[in-house]
Write an enzyme that holds these catalytic residues in place. Structure first.
Site: not given
Ligand code: GAL
Length: 671
Positions: A318, A160
Site C-alpha cells: 500500500e 497491518e
Molecule cells: C492502512 C490500512 C488501509 C488504509 C490505509 C489508509 O493503514 O491498511 O486499510 O486504512 O492505511 O492510509
C-alpha cells in the site's frame, strides 16, 4: 544476504508478469455496474495484482455460520477474466458485529483498563482463543472455496497486524504474557534475576503473580516493560502463524504474507523476527505531507523493508496516489510525486507497486483518502498519473528479480530501539532513530546506497558499517560487528551503544561495555546536555544532546570537546582493527559535523556514490544475477538535472542523454 529458498509455498512472483501493479480492492462497497466499470479501468491502467476482501468478513458471513460468497465468486472470476492475480485476504481485520455481541471478550483492552469497542476496525486481541477460533473459521471457508481458483496468487493474512492497537492488557493477554514468560525463563528465579526484582521489592514468588506493566505510581520495571514489548510483537505473529497453519493445510503451495508498516513511525513490532514466517515481505508506506524531506523518509522505510526481506524483492502493498485523510492537514501529492515515490520504492527493491485503494469510497471513514480511481473518475490528474504509472511499470519488466547493491550497512535492531527508549535513562533526548537517520540522510543526499542489517546478520561484503545508539546488544552481535572491522570494514559506533545486554543489564567495568575493546575507549561518565545547550568541538563542529568523559585505551583522538569540564577529552576516536578500523562518536554533531564525519568514513572505506549526479537526484542501482544493472535516477529538483550514466532509459526507450527532466525519473539499463 540471500535467504534460503523455502520448500512448500511457491514464489508469488511465479504468478505475476513484470512488476506487479494494483492495490486494495474493496468492491463490496459498490453495485455491480461500478464493478464492471472497474474491470475496464483496470485494463486501461494495466493493473495485474489486487488485494481483495481485507475488511469483508461481515458481508461474507453476515450471521454466524451463514455465508454469502456470491459477490466474491463473481469478483474473483471477473478479475481472472482480465488476467488480474489476487492477494486474497483472510477478512479477519475487522470482526463482524454479531461476533462482538456474542463474545465481547475478544475486544482489546488498553493499559488503563479501557475496552476498545466496535464500530471501527481491528477490535480484537490476538490472544483471544475465541477470536482465533472464529478467525480460523472464516479463513478455512475462504481457503476451501478459493483453493483452486486460478486468480489466487497470495494469501493476505489479516491486515497491518499491530496497527491502531499494539499492546494488549486484558485478562487473556495477561495469561498469555505469563505463559510466554514461563517459556522464556523456565523458573521464576530466572525471571527475578533477569528483571532485577531485588530492587524496589519487586520479587515474584510465582508466574501467577505477574501482570502486564499497566499503570503504576512510578516507573515500571524495565525488564518487565521490555519483555512486554517482545511479547506483544510475538503474540501478533503467533496469531498470524495460527491462520497460516490453516492456509498451509488447504493450499500448501500458495504463499502467505501480511502487510508490515516498516517506517520511522512504527516501533512496536520486531519485523526482523517476523520475516522468517512471511513467504514474501510486503510493506505499506505513507508519506507525512508536512515533512519537506518526506522522500528521504520514504527511502529510509524502503531500505528498512529491504533489510527485513534480507535483500530479496518485496511488495509495496500500500501507498497513496495522493492525499491521505488521517493527518491533520492532508495535502495532495505534487504533480509527478506519485511516480517518483513508486519508482523510489522499486529502485530500493520493490517488485510490486500497490495502493490503498483502487476506487475512492463515497462513504465511510476513508472517503477523503485518495485512490487510484478518484471521485472525479477519468477526468482527474490522479487517474492520468495512475495510467502513466501502469505504463511505466510495464517498461520496467527487465528489472524484476534484481537486487539493490550497497557497500554500506546500517545496523538496525527493534530490540535496541525499545530498550533505549524505556524511561529513566540519562537523557530523554537520546532517541534511537535520530543519529541513525541523520547518517542515512547524509548518505541519501550523497547518493550512497545503504542496506539496513540486523546486528546478528552477516556483515560480509560491507566496507562501511554504522552502529548507531545500539544501546542493547547480545555478545554474539557485538562479536559479529567486531569481526566486520577485523575483516577490513570501517565500523562507526555512536554513543549509548553496547551499554546493556539483552536483559537490559548494564555491562559493568566502563562503557560502552560490549564495544569497549573493539573501540579502544573507556567511558567513565555520561554528560548529557541540558535542553537547547550546544558544545563546540576542536574542529569547530557544533554538537548537542550528549557528551561523555572518555579515556583512550588504544584508540587515537580525531576530535575533542573544548569546554569545561571535558576540555581536551576525545569526542571522535579511531582504532585500527585487523585490516579495518573502529571509530567512536561521543556526541551528536550538527549537520555540518555529520557531513565531516561521513566524509572521513567514506574516504577511509573507499565507498563511492552510486553514480555522479547533480544534487537533488536520488540514485540506486539494482543488478541481476547475470550482471545486467539498472540505475534508478529520481530527480527531486524542479529543473532538469544531470546524471553520469551510459545506457538506455527503459522509460523513454531512448539512449540516456545525461539529463533527467524536472521532477522526472530515468531507469537506465546500463551498457
Ligand atoms: C492502512 C490500512 C488501509 C488504509 C490505509 C489508509 O493503514 O491498511 O486499510 O486504512 O492505511 O492510509
Amino acid at each position: 544476504m540471500t535467504k534460503q529458498a523455502r520448500s512448500g509455498p511457491a514464489s508469488v512472483w511465479n504468478n505475476i508478469e513484470g512488476i506487479a501493479f494494483g492495490g486494495d480492492y474493496n468492491p463490496e462497497q459498490w453495485p455491480v455496474s461500478v464493478r464492471l466499470e472497474d474491470l475496464e479501468l483496470m485494463q486501461e491502467a494495466g493493473v495485474n495484482f489486487l488485494s481483495v476482501g481485507i475488511f469483508s468478513w461481515a458481508l461474507l458471513e453476515p450471521a454466524e455460520g451463514q455465508y454469502d460468497f456470491g459477490w466474491l465468486d463473481e469478483v474473483m472470476d471477473n478479475l481472472h477474466s482480465i488476467g488480474v492475480k489476487v492477494a486474497l485476504a483472510t477478512a479477519t481485520a475487522a470482526p463482524p458485529a454479531w461476533l462482538v455481541r456474542r463474545h465481547p471478550e475478544i475486544l482489546p483492552v488498553t493499559a488503563d483498563g479501557t475496552v476498545l469497542g466496535p464500530g471501527s476496525r481491528r477490535h480484537y486481541t490476538p490472544s483471544s482463543a475465541v477470536y482465533r477460533r472464529y478467525a480460523k473459521g472464516i479463513t478455512r471457508m475462504l481457503a476451501e472455496r478459493y483453493k483452486d481458483h486460478p486468480a489466487l496468487a497470495l494469501w493476505h493474512v489479516d491486515n497491518e497486524l499491530g496497527c491502531h492497537v499494539s499492546e494488549f492488557y486484558g485478562d487473556e493477554d495477561a495469561a498469555a504474557f505469563r505463559g510466554w514468560l514461563e517459556r522464556r525463563y523456565g523458573t521464576i528465579e530466572a525471571l527475578n534475576s533477569a528483571w532485577g526484582t531485588a530492587f524496589w521489592s519487586q520479587n515474584y514468588g510465582s508466574f501467577e503473580e505477574i501482570l502486564p506493566p499497566g499503570l503504576a505510581p512510578s516507573t515500571l520495571n524495565p525488564g518487565q516493560q521490555l519483555d512486554f514489548q517482545r511479547f506483544n510483537s510475538w503474540i501478533l505473529m503467533d496469531y498470524y502463524r495460527e491462520l497460516v497453519a490453516v492456509l498451509r493445510e488447504i493450499t500448501p503451495t500458495v504463499p502467505c504474507t501480511t502487510n508490515l508498516m516498516a517506517s520511522s513511525a512504527t516501533k512496536a513490532m520486531d519485523y526482523f523476527s517476523w520475516a522468517k514466517d512471511l513467504d514474501v515481505i510486503a510493506n505499506d508506506h505513507y508519506l507525512v505531507a508536512a515533512d519537506p524531506e518526506r522522500h528521504i523518509e520514504l527511502a529510509f522505510s524502503a531500505d528498512l523493508t529491504r533489510g527485513i526481506a534480507g535483500g530479496d524483492p518485496w511488495i509495496l502493498m500500500e501507498h497513496s496516489t495522493s492525499a491521505v485523510n488521517w493527518q491533520p492537514r492532508n495535502q495532495p501529492k505534487m504533480p509527478g510525486e506519485m511516480l517518483r515515490n513508486s519508482l523510489a520504492h522499486v529502485g530500493r527493491g520493490a517488485d510490486a507497486v500497490m495502493f490503498f485503494q483502487w476506487r475512492q469510497s463515497f462513504a465511510g471513514s476513508e472517503k477523503f483518502h485518495s485512490a487510484m480511481v478518484p471521485h472525479g473518475g477519468r477526468e482527474t490528474r490522479v487517474w492520468r498519473e495512475v495510467v502513466d504509472l501502469g505504463a511505466a511499470l510495464k517498461l520496467l519488466e527487465p528489472v524484476r528479480g534484481s537486487r539493490v547493491e550497497s557497500r554500506v550497512a546500517i545496523v538496525f535492531d527493534y530490540e535496541a530501539w525499545w530498550a533505549s527508549e524505556i524511561d529513566s535513562k540519562p537523557s530523554i533526548d537520546v532517541r534511537y532513530l535520530d543519529l541513525l537517520r541523520a547518517f542515512h540522510r547524509s548518505l541519501f543526499l550523497r547518493a550512497v546506497s545503504v542496506d539496513m542489517v540486523h546486528p546478528s546478520a552477516t556483515l560480509e561484503g560491507y566496507d562501511l558499517v554504522l552502529v548507531c545508539t545500539l544501546y542493547s546488544v547480545t555478545d554474539e552481535a557485538a562479536a559479529n560487528i567486531a569481526a566486520a572491522a577485523a575483516a577490513g570494514a570501517t565500523v562507526l559506533v555512536t554513543y549509548f551503544s553496547g551499554i546493556v545486554d539483552e536483559k537490559d543489564h548494564v555491562r559493568l567495568g566502563g562503557y560502552p561495555g560490549a564495544f569497549r575493546e573493539l573501540l579502544g575507549v573507556r567511558v567513565e561518565e555520561f554528560r548529557p546536555l541540558l535542553a537547547g545547550s550546544q558544545l563546540k568541538l576542536s574542529d569547530g563542529t557544533i554538537s548537542s544532546i550528549w557528551s561523555e568523559h572518555i579515556h583512550l585505551e588504544g584508540a587515537e583522538a580525531l576530535q575533542t570537546f573544548t569546554e569545561y569540564p571535558l576540555d581536551g577529552v576525545p569526542s571522535l576516536t579511531r582504532r585500527p582493527v585487523g585490516s579495518g578500523a573502529a571509530w567512536y562518536l561521543a556526541t551528536f554533531p550538527d549537520s555540518n559535523g555529520i557531513e565531516s564525519v561521513v566524509d572521513r568514513l567514506l574516504g577511509e572505506s573507499g565507498v563511492a556514490p552510486v553514480a555522479a549526479a547533480d544534487p537533488g537526484v536520488e540514485l540506486t542501482r539494482r543488478r541481476l544475477a547475470d550482471g545486467r544493472s539498472f540505475l534508478f535516477a529520481i530527480n527531486h529538483n524542479r529543473s532538469g538535472s544531470s546524471v553520469q550514466a551510459v545506457g538506455t532509459d527503459l522509460l523513454s526507450g531512448e539512449r540516456f542523454d545525461g539529463t533527467v527532466p524536472a521532477g522526472g525519473v530515468a531507469v537506465i539499463a546500463e551498457d
